[in-house]
Enzyme design. Structure first.
Site, PDB file in Angstrom:
ATOM      1  N   THR A   1      -0.731   7.549  -0.633  1.00  0.00           N
ATOM      2  CA  THR A   1      -2.103   7.515  -1.180  1.00  0.00           C
ATOM      3  C   THR A   1      -2.977   6.430  -0.545  1.00  0.00           C
ATOM      4  O   THR A   1      -4.193   6.448  -0.712  1.00  0.00           O
ATOM      5  CB  THR A   1      -2.059   7.247  -2.692  1.00  0.00           C
ATOM      6  OG1 THR A   1      -1.509   5.930  -2.902  1.00  0.00           O
ATOM      7  CG2 THR A   1      -1.189   8.269  -3.416  1.00  0.00           C
TER       8      THR A   1
ATOM      9  N   ASP B   1       4.704  -5.909   9.261  1.00  0.00           N
ATOM     10  CA  ASP B   1       5.869  -5.542  10.084  1.00  0.00           C
ATOM     11  C   ASP B   1       5.901  -6.327  11.389  1.00  0.00           C
ATOM     12  O   ASP B   1       6.968  -6.776  11.825  1.00  0.00           O
ATOM     13  CB  ASP B   1       5.846  -4.039  10.381  1.00  0.00           C
ATOM     14  CG  ASP B   1       6.360  -3.214   9.211  1.00  0.00           C
ATOM     15  OD1 ASP B   1       7.063  -3.791   8.349  1.00  0.00           O
ATOM     16  OD2 ASP B   1       6.061  -2.016   9.151  1.00  0.00           O
TER      17      ASP B   1
ATOM     18  N   ASP C   1       0.555  -2.615  11.970  1.00  0.00           N
ATOM     19  CA  ASP C   1       0.961  -3.109  10.650  1.00  0.00           C
ATOM     20  C   ASP C   1       1.263  -4.601  10.739  1.00  0.00           C
ATOM     21  O   ASP C   1       2.279  -5.021  11.314  1.00  0.00           O
ATOM     22  CB  ASP C   1       2.201  -2.333  10.167  1.00  0.00           C
ATOM     23  CG  ASP C   1       2.563  -2.674   8.729  1.00  0.00           C
ATOM     24  OD1 ASP C   1       2.604  -3.878   8.392  1.00  0.00           O
ATOM     25  OD2 ASP C   1       2.802  -1.746   7.940  1.00  0.00           O
TER      26      ASP C   1
ATOM     27  N   ARG D   1       0.846  -1.179   0.000  1.00  0.00           N
ATOM     28  CA  ARG D   1       0.000   0.000   0.000  1.00  0.00           C
ATOM     29  C   ARG D   1       0.879   1.225   0.000  1.00  0.00           C
ATOM     30  O   ARG D   1       1.706   1.388   0.890  1.00  0.00           O
ATOM     31  CB  ARG D   1      -0.892  -0.042   1.243  1.00  0.00           C
ATOM     32  CG  ARG D   1      -2.229   0.581   1.047  1.00  0.00           C
ATOM     33  CD  ARG D   1      -3.122   0.334   2.227  1.00  0.00           C
ATOM     34  NE  ARG D   1      -2.672   1.001   3.428  1.00  0.00           N
ATOM     35  CZ  ARG D   1      -3.466   1.318   4.448  1.00  0.00           C
ATOM     36  NH1 ARG D   1      -4.749   0.990   4.397  1.00  0.00           N
ATOM     37  NH2 ARG D   1      -3.006   1.913   5.510  1.00  0.00           N
TER      38      ARG D   1
HETATM   39  C1  PRP Z   1      -1.219  -4.063   4.421  1.00  0.00           C
HETATM   40  C2  PRP Z   1      -2.053  -5.310   4.688  1.00  0.00           C
HETATM   41  C3  PRP Z   1      -2.926  -5.395   3.480  1.00  0.00           C
HETATM   42  C4  PRP Z   1      -3.157  -3.953   3.145  1.00  0.00           C
HETATM   43  C5  PRP Z   1      -4.497  -3.541   3.686  1.00  0.00           C
HETATM   44  O1  PRP Z   1      -0.160  -4.399   3.591  1.00  0.00           O
HETATM   45  O2  PRP Z   1      -1.324  -6.470   4.908  1.00  0.00           O
HETATM   46  O3  PRP Z   1      -2.293  -6.057   2.389  1.00  0.00           O
HETATM   47  O4  PRP Z   1      -2.120  -3.177   3.769  1.00  0.00           O
HETATM   48  O5  PRP Z   1      -4.824  -2.267   3.314  1.00  0.00           O
HETATM   49  P1  PRP Z   1      -5.991  -1.928   2.291  1.00  0.00           P
HETATM   50  O6  PRP Z   1      -7.190  -2.767   2.634  1.00  0.00           O
HETATM   51  O7  PRP Z   1      -6.247  -0.464   2.556  1.00  0.00           O
HETATM   52  O8  PRP Z   1      -5.504  -2.171   0.896  1.00  0.00           O
HETATM   53  P2  PRP Z   1       1.124  -3.441   3.389  1.00  0.00           P
HETATM   54  O9  PRP Z   1       0.865  -2.440   2.338  1.00  0.00           O
HETATM   55  O10 PRP Z   1       1.530  -2.901   4.717  1.00  0.00           O
HETATM   56  O11 PRP Z   1       2.196  -4.432   2.813  1.00  0.00           O
HETATM   57  P3  PRP Z   1       3.014  -5.587   3.549  1.00  0.00           P
HETATM   58  O12 PRP Z   1       2.072  -6.741   3.772  1.00  0.00           O
HETATM   59  O13 PRP Z   1       4.096  -5.907   2.582  1.00  0.00           O
HETATM   60  O14 PRP Z   1       3.540  -5.041   4.855  1.00  0.00           O
END
Ligand code: PRP
Length: 210
Positions: A107, A202, A199, A103
């Site tokens: 944005t 993480d 998160d 994500r």
């Molecule tokens: C987080 C989570 C989801 C997403 C949820 O991933 O694991 O994939 O954000 O958000 P959304 O419903 O608003 O799309 P992240 O971007 O932190 O990536 P990662 O799993 O690599 O840490």
């Protein structure tokens, strides 16, 4: 049609509270995710089709059952990886197809960086795995990819969803069944689920930066 299935099991509530706790270390966080994935999988597989098979027990022949449908397990990297093992154990004949997304921090929109889903011979059932459904953007992108492949029966397994995210997702994909351990009331200004758990990626992979 109720396509939002929230776990009511006391074990789910118990393990989810440990998962949410800021003092839960990564190794325990990972095992809690696995336990919750197993509980979600039991619910999400409750109506899978069966076919009769002949079985010979040490005592006599009998008619048993075998799973009939082709199931694709589709974790969204990174955090979705944490749900794979228990579900793969329950469905050892399933296929696993990875989707890479993150994500964008500015944005809050998903950015796809890995997708090698096939283009033909779609699975009968697609199970999208991601512990967090915040805005729903990442899972929306995953469902779109599965639909492009031709998967008709799409199920989402997520540990925590936001009310807003789940509603947005169902407005676009009313047929997608969403299995969650909890639906939290809101998103904060950074589009994090409140109260949520922070998160997930993480915390799972011990990559938090202060
Ligand atoms: C987080 C989570 C989801 C997403 C949820 O991933 O694991 O994939 O954000 O958000 P959304 O419903 O608003 O799309 P992240 O971007 O932190 O990536 P990662 O799993 O690599 O840490």
């Amino acid at each position: 049609m109720n396509n939002r299935i929230e776990l009511q099991h006391p074990l789910a509530a118990h393990h989810l509270s440990i998962l949410r706790d800021i003092d839960t270390p990564p190794h325990l966080f990972r095992s809690q995710v696995q336990l919750l994935a197993m509980l979600l999988a039991v619910e999400a597989t409750a109506d899978l089709a069966l076919v009769d098979v002949h079985v010979k027990t040490p005592i006599c022949p009998m008619v048993g059952k075998r799973l009939l449908q082709r199931v694709a397990i589709v974790p969204i990297l990174r955090a979705g990886l944490g749900l794979v093992d228990p579900i793969f154990q329950l469905l050892p004949g399933a296929e696993v197809w990875h989707l890479g997304m993150y994500r964008d921090e500015a944005t809050a929109r998903p950015v796809e960086y890995y997708c090698k889903l096939p283009v033909d011979q779609p699975a009968d059932v697609g199970m999208v795995l991601d512990p967090m459904l915040a805005t729903g953007g990442s899972i929306r992108m995953a469902i779109t990819a599965l639909k492009r492949w031709g998967v008709k029966d799409i199920r989402v397994l997520s540990v925590i969803a936001s009310e807003q995210g789940i509603q947005t997702l169902h407005a676009e994909f009313p047929d997608a069944k969403v299995f969650v351990a909890a639906v939290d009331p809101e998103l904060n200004e950074h589009k994090f689920i409140v109260p949520g758990l922070g998160d997930a990626g993480d915390r799972m992979f011990n990559t938090q930066r202060s």
